[in-house]
Structures are given as C-alpha cells and as structure tokens.
Design a protein around this motif. Structure first.
Motif, PDB file in Angstrom:
ATOM      1  N   SER A  51       0.825  -1.217   0.000  1.00 44.97           N
ATOM      2  CA  SER A  51       0.000   0.000   0.000  1.00 44.97           C
ATOM      3  C   SER A  51       0.856   1.261   0.000  1.00 44.97           C
ATOM      4  O   SER A  51       0.520   2.247  -0.657  1.00 44.97           O
ATOM      5  CB  SER A  51      -0.969  -0.009   1.178  1.00 44.97           C
ATOM      6  N   ILE A  54       2.193   1.662  -3.545  1.00 47.12           N
ATOM      7  CA  ILE A  54       1.143   2.137  -4.459  1.00 47.12           C
ATOM      8  C   ILE A  54       0.921   3.630  -4.258  1.00 47.12           C
ATOM      9  O   ILE A  54       0.819   4.390  -5.222  1.00 47.12           O
ATOM     10  CB  ILE A  54      -0.167   1.349  -4.246  1.00 47.12           C
ATOM     11  N   GLN A  57       4.125   5.456  -5.487  1.00 46.68           N
ATOM     12  CA  GLN A  57       4.602   5.034  -6.806  1.00 46.68           C
ATOM     13  C   GLN A  57       6.086   4.656  -6.773  1.00 46.68           C
ATOM     14  O   GLN A  57       6.875   5.073  -7.627  1.00 46.68           O
ATOM     15  CB  GLN A  57       4.356   6.133  -7.846  1.00 46.68           C
ATOM     16  N   GLU A  78       0.365  -1.825  -8.754  1.00 50.63           N
ATOM     17  CA  GLU A  78      -0.872  -1.120  -9.091  1.00 50.63           C
ATOM     18  C   GLU A  78      -2.038  -1.998  -8.667  1.00 50.63           C
ATOM     19  O   GLU A  78      -2.006  -3.209  -8.862  1.00 50.63           O
ATOM     20  CB  GLU A  78      -0.978  -0.879 -10.598  1.00 50.63           C
ATOM     21  N   LEU A  84      -4.024  -7.109  -7.795  1.00 51.26           N
ATOM     22  CA  LEU A  84      -2.715  -6.480  -7.719  1.00 51.26           C
ATOM     23  C   LEU A  84      -1.913  -6.794  -8.974  1.00 51.26           C
ATOM     24  O   LEU A  84      -1.782  -7.956  -9.370  1.00 51.26           O
ATOM     25  CB  LEU A  84      -1.953  -6.974  -6.480  1.00 51.26           C
TER      26      LEU A  84
END
Length: 106
Positions: A51, A54, A57, A78, A84
């Motif tokens: 998490s 994500i 990035q 992503e 996922l």
C-alpha cells in the motif's frame, strides 16, 4: 565410498536405464520445496509495504513461491478492480497471491 575414494566396485557397477530414471526422479523429488505458511503479522507487513508503494509510486521486489526456485519480480505495484498488478517497464503483470511469499520496498 565413491569412485573418487578408490572404491573399485563403484567404478565397475552397471546401471540399467530404468534404475537411472528412478534415481533421477527421486533426486528431483527431494529437491522440491514446500510453500511456507505466512503468519498474520507477515501478511500485515506485506500489505503495508504494497500500500505504501502504491501510494508513493515506488518500486518493490516481490518474491513468489516456486517448488524448485523462487521467482523475484521488481516493479511498481498497481491495484485495479481488487487485483494487484506489477508494472515492469511498462508491462503490467498480475501478481498471484497464492504464490506470494514476501515483498520488499526498493
């Protein structure tokens, strides 16, 4: 005691093809690994790393279980429609959760 140890019997022994096949199969079966069972804490750590990656990035290294040799994938995770994916140089690859062992932030 093998041939290298000077055992004359070992150097003279004949092997039938059937015996060679059985020995090869037995060696391969002995090399098979069992999938580790991950604790609840480990799953929470994996979820946190994914998490966080994500959200920011950033790249991660995902370790996937394989019976003989584990597979490592590096990319940016992503999440789409509850699935996922790992973006590896523009190529999106689905991450199989049933084989997931570890995730490390890069």
């Amino acid at each position: 005691m093998g041939i290298a140890d000077g055992n004359l019997f070992e150097s003279m022994r004949l092997m039938l093809p059937e015996h060679t096949d059985v020995m090869t199969r037995l060696k391969r079966e002995q090399q098979i690994k069992k999938k580790p069972i991950l604790s609840q804490q480990k799953w929470e750590d994996i979820g946190y790393v994914i998490s966080d990656a994500i959200e920011h990035q950033t790249s991660v290294c995902i370790q996937l279980f394989n019976s003989f040799e584990d597979e490592f994938l590096e990319g940016i995770p992503e999440a789409r429609d509850g699935v996922l994916y790992l973006n590896i140089n523009g190529d999106r690859k689905k991450v199989p959760f049933d084989r997931l062992i570890d995730v490390e932030a890069l």
